[in-house]
Design a protein around this motif. Structure first.
Motif: not given
Length: 202
Positions: A101, A103-104, A180
């Motif tokens: 995601n 954030e990562e 993904p």
């Protein structure tokens, strides 16, 4: 520069072959890591028997002589491993996708900036001659008024690869419950999304 490899599966051994070919100058693979010790023999057959092996990447990145790592693990672990490696003072070359995601991904970016280390995620197709031609065609033809805004791009995908990706999709869904988007045809999709990508050599 001395490299450590994390992940010795299909993609990892593929990258090892490139390093072993001699085409990549001034680098030496001195360590390999995988949680499955059965992966070591095939990897050593490619890169050499003297390479040091690890089952825990955190132990490998304690080595001060290793300046960079190649991450070819399952994609759900990319961000965590990359951040740990940069905190340990290593440059990072990571397989796609960057993370699970945004954030990562931002954690990876922040770790790179804080450590002052290079982070590069695999975007190899953009450096191919046909990719550069496509970029310049879209950019220059639009400037010359030969076409307007690009509204639609259609690309092809070899049926052999399509079948292999279907097997991977099934495996990912079973293990993680998600697939993904970037892992599926990212090399084609990045042209569609970012025709003005930055192709500076790194």
């Amino acid at each position: 520069m001395k490299y450590g490899f994390i992940g010795c599966g299909n993609m990892g051994t593929g990258h090892l072959k490139n390093f072993a070919s001699g085409k990549i100058k001034n680098v030496e693979v001195t360590a390999i890591c995988d949680i499955n010790e059965e992966k070591f023999a095939p990897a050593k057959a490619i890169i050499g028997e003297n390479v040091k092996t690890y089952t825990d990447y955190k132990e490998m990145i304690k080595r001060e002589d290793i300046g960079a790592v190649m991450i070819s693990t399952t994609w759900i672990t990319h961000s965590r491993i990359a951040v740990d490696c940069m905190k340990a003072g290593k440059h990072v070359f990571c397989e796609k996708p960057d993370a699970i995601n945004v954030e990562e991904v931002l954690k990876m970016k922040a770790a790179s900036e804080k450590a002052g280390k290079v982070l590069m995620v695999m975007r190899n197709n953009r450096y191919y001659s046909n990719s550069k031609y496509l970029k310049e065609f879209i950019k220059n033809a639009k400037t010359r008024g030969e076409h307007g805004e690009v509204k639609h791009i259609k690309d092809g995908f070899h049926i052999y690869m399509e079948r292999n990706y279907q097997r991977l999709r099934d495996s990912w869904e079973q293990q993680y419950g998600l697939v993904p988007l970037e892992e599926e045809r990212i090399h084609e999709r990045e042209y569609e999304q970012t025709p003005e990508y930055d192709d500076r050599e790194r």
